[in-house]
Design an enzyme around this catalytic site. Sequence first.
Site, PDB file in Angstrom:
ATOM      1  N   HIS A  74     -32.838 -37.602  -1.223  1.00  0.00           N
ATOM      2  CA  HIS A  74     -32.361 -39.120  -1.671  1.00  0.00           C
ATOM      3  C   HIS A  74     -33.583 -39.886  -1.667  1.00  0.00           C
ATOM      4  O   HIS A  74     -34.341 -40.039  -0.719  1.00  0.00           O
ATOM      5  CB  HIS A  74     -31.335 -39.678  -1.015  1.00  0.00           C
ATOM      6  N   ASP A 102     -26.021 -35.023 -18.554  1.00  0.00           N
ATOM      7  CA  ASP A 102     -25.683 -36.553 -18.532  1.00  0.00           C
ATOM      8  C   ASP A 102     -24.322 -36.408 -19.141  1.00  0.00           C
ATOM      9  O   ASP A 102     -23.814 -36.135 -19.964  1.00  0.00           O
ATOM     10  CB  ASP A 102     -26.752 -37.391 -19.172  1.00  0.00           C
ATOM     11  N   GLY A 107     -32.436 -50.979 -16.974  1.00  0.00           N
ATOM     12  CA  GLY A 107     -31.332 -50.047 -17.076  1.00  0.00           C
ATOM     13  C   GLY A 107     -30.921 -48.894 -15.967  1.00  0.00           C
ATOM     14  O   GLY A 107     -29.962 -48.275 -16.125  1.00  0.00           O
ATOM     15  N   CYS A 122     -23.664 -42.528  -2.409  1.00  0.00           N
ATOM     16  CA  CYS A 122     -24.781 -42.186  -3.544  1.00  0.00           C
ATOM     17  C   CYS A 122     -24.199 -41.184  -4.442  1.00  0.00           C
ATOM     18  O   CYS A 122     -23.862 -39.989  -3.988  1.00  0.00           O
ATOM     19  CB  CYS A 122     -26.213 -41.837  -3.124  1.00  0.00           C
ATOM     20  N   CYS A 130     -26.215 -37.944  -4.566  1.00  0.00           N
ATOM     21  CA  CYS A 130     -26.230 -37.077  -3.485  1.00  0.00           C
ATOM     22  C   CYS A 130     -24.918 -36.053  -3.112  1.00  0.00           C
ATOM     23  O   CYS A 130     -25.118 -35.205  -2.909  1.00  0.00           O
ATOM     24  CB  CYS A 130     -26.410 -38.037  -2.134  1.00  0.00           C
ATOM     25  N   HIS A 168     -33.776 -40.228 -10.716  1.00  0.00           N
ATOM     26  CA  HIS A 168     -33.525 -38.982 -11.638  1.00  0.00           C
ATOM     27  C   HIS A 168     -34.325 -39.056 -12.924  1.00  0.00           C
ATOM     28  O   HIS A 168     -34.689 -40.190 -13.353  1.00  0.00           O
ATOM     29  CB  HIS A 168     -32.289 -38.922 -12.048  1.00  0.00           C
TER      30      HIS A 168
HETATM   31  P1  AMP Z   1     -29.794 -44.388 -15.409  1.00  0.00           P
HETATM   32  O1  AMP Z   1     -29.364 -45.489 -16.096  1.00  0.00           O
HETATM   33  O2  AMP Z   1     -31.135 -44.068 -15.597  1.00  0.00           O
HETATM   34  O3  AMP Z   1     -29.648 -44.905 -13.802  1.00  0.00           O
HETATM   35  O4  AMP Z   1     -29.213 -43.302 -15.505  1.00  0.00           O
HETATM   36  C1  AMP Z   1     -27.883 -42.788 -14.884  1.00  0.00           C
HETATM   37  C2  AMP Z   1     -27.437 -41.705 -15.818  1.00  0.00           C
HETATM   38  O5  AMP Z   1     -26.423 -41.182 -15.046  1.00  0.00           O
HETATM   39  C3  AMP Z   1     -26.620 -42.429 -16.851  1.00  0.00           C
HETATM   40  O6  AMP Z   1     -27.220 -41.850 -18.440  1.00  0.00           O
HETATM   41  C4  AMP Z   1     -25.194 -41.825 -16.880  1.00  0.00           C
HETATM   42  O7  AMP Z   1     -24.491 -41.501 -18.091  1.00  0.00           O
HETATM   43  C5  AMP Z   1     -25.266 -40.601 -15.873  1.00  0.00           C
HETATM   44  N1  AMP Z   1     -23.968 -40.280 -15.145  1.00  0.00           N
HETATM   45  C6  AMP Z   1     -23.352 -41.230 -14.160  1.00  0.00           C
HETATM   46  N2  AMP Z   1     -22.462 -40.570 -13.934  1.00  0.00           N
HETATM   47  C7  AMP Z   1     -22.653 -39.098 -13.977  1.00  0.00           C
HETATM   48  C8  AMP Z   1     -22.123 -38.230 -13.627  1.00  0.00           C
HETATM   49  N3  AMP Z   1     -20.987 -38.157 -12.882  1.00  0.00           N
HETATM   50  N4  AMP Z   1     -22.374 -37.031 -13.992  1.00  0.00           N
HETATM   51  C9  AMP Z   1     -23.542 -36.712 -14.868  1.00  0.00           C
HETATM   52  N5  AMP Z   1     -24.208 -37.921 -15.519  1.00  0.00           N
HETATM   53  C10 AMP Z   1     -23.813 -39.133 -14.933  1.00  0.00           C
HETATM   54 ZN    ZN Z   2     -28.759 -40.025  -3.358  1.00  0.00          ZN
END
Ligand code: AMP
Ligand code: ZN
Length: 112
Positions: free
Chosen positions: A47, A31, A92, A5, A8, A99
Amino acid sequence: MSDDCLFCKIVAGEIPADMVLENDHVVAFRDISPKAPTHVLVVPRTHAANVAAVAASAPHELAAMAVAAQQIADDQCGGEYKWVFNTGASVGQTVFHAHGHVLGGELEESIV
Ligand code: AMP
Ligand code: ZN
C-alpha cells in the site's frame, strides 16, 4: 495492508477482480468501468497512496509496475499505450492505493 483499502483487498484476494497479470511485486486487473478497449490497472502489492509514494518507499515496485504495463500492452494492444496516474482528488483520483491506468486501442480524444 491498509484497512478499508479496496485495492489492498484485491491484492489480498478478498475481493475478486479480472486479473491479467500477477507477480511478486504487482497485480494488474481490468478496470471495472473501462474507458478504452484496453483499460488495465497496474497496482503495487504494498500500500502507498500514490505513485510518488511508491517511488519513495518501494522503487523496485514502481519499476515492476512499468515492466508490467509494457507486458500488458504487448499482450493486448500492440505494445502502445498511455500510462496515467491520477494523483489527488481534484484530478480524479478515487482510490488512494497507487495504480497506473494502462490505456490502449482506439482512445477518445485526450487532454494530453
Ligand atoms: P482513479 O480514479 O485514478 O483513482 O482510478 C480508480 C479506478 O478504479 C477507476 O477507473 C474505477 O473504475 C476503478 N475501479 C473501482 N473499483 C474497481 C473494482 N472493484 N475493480 C476494478 N476496477 C475498479
Ligand atoms: Zn491499499
